[in-house]
Design an enzyme around this catalytic site. Sequence first.
Site, PDB file in Angstrom:
ATOM      1  N   LYS A  62       8.204  -1.554   8.375  1.00  0.00           N
ATOM      2  CA  LYS A  62       7.947  -0.635   7.265  1.00  0.00           C
ATOM      3  C   LYS A  62       8.623   0.721   7.486  1.00  0.00           C
ATOM      4  O   LYS A  62       9.309   1.240   6.604  1.00  0.00           O
ATOM      5  CB  LYS A  62       6.437  -0.483   7.075  1.00  0.00           C
ATOM      6  CG  LYS A  62       5.950   0.920   6.860  1.00  0.00           C
ATOM      7  CD  LYS A  62       5.740   1.270   5.401  1.00  0.00           C
ATOM      8  CE  LYS A  62       5.346   2.719   5.241  1.00  0.00           C
ATOM      9  NZ  LYS A  62       5.068   3.090   3.865  1.00  0.00           N
ATOM     10  N   ASP A  75       3.800  -3.676   2.020  1.00  0.00           N
ATOM     11  CA  ASP A  75       2.552  -3.510   2.760  1.00  0.00           C
ATOM     12  C   ASP A  75       1.425  -4.128   1.943  1.00  0.00           C
ATOM     13  O   ASP A  75       1.669  -4.795   0.949  1.00  0.00           O
ATOM     14  CB  ASP A  75       2.288  -2.036   3.044  1.00  0.00           C
ATOM     15  CG  ASP A  75       2.280  -1.216   1.774  1.00  0.00           C
ATOM     16  OD1 ASP A  75       1.702  -1.672   0.776  1.00  0.00           O
ATOM     17  OD2 ASP A  75       2.862  -0.127   1.767  1.00  0.00           O
TER      18      ASP A  75
END
Length: 217
Positions: free
Chosen positions: A122, A140
């Site tokens: 991420k 996410d």
Amino acid sequence: MASDQERAVRIVAVLESAYPRAVTALSHRGAFQLLVAVVLSARTTDAQVNKVTPDLFRLYPTAQAMAQADPADLEKLVRHLGLFRVKARHLVEMSRELVRRYGGEVPGERAALESLPGVGHKTAGVVLGVFFGKPTLPVDTHVFRVIHRLGLSRAADPARVEEELCRIVPPESRMALHHRLIDHGRTVCLGRSPRCGDCRLARLCAYPAGNREGSGG
DNA sequence: ATCCCGAGGG
DNA sequence: CCCTCTGGAT
């Protein structure tokens, strides 16, 4: 009938007007400071991060400076963020690696970024997209949930979802969409009890009661 | 009380 | 794969 691309375009447009300043929150810095800000943003909000970054970057403006910091001193500065001990340690170790292997510069390649302590998929994705113009769309929990409700993907594997989204969403819209989906997921499209009544995407969504088929789907 | 804008480790 | 680390927001 509308294609996924057309639906995606509509959704992006609505999100843009609903969350006008989505990406700029973290984007007005150099690569190192952006990287640090993104690492700090785990399990917190931008608002919390923005409270500590001025002091943090005044004391440690570069990887070289942060590489020599005492993690205990960093801990004091990021005390109000979740996971602060882990983050302080990661930040110092990350900076040392940056100095040791990359001359203190932030590398612009995914593999190099993800090899840094505290930097995963991420974080690497955001830095790659916001700073290096290699837009990805990190998935996410928020992005995953919202995208599934919107019906833009059915894949169970987040990596697969990301792949599908990148096929649908043009590069220049990806990072903004990423951030806006998160904002939306946190404020409206909540995990437990989504506020569909307040949702500007309700018309385009497969999830809300008003749009549900009931049977025969 | 619950959940989380993650990543490392077992 | 599941756990742990953390405080703050809701």
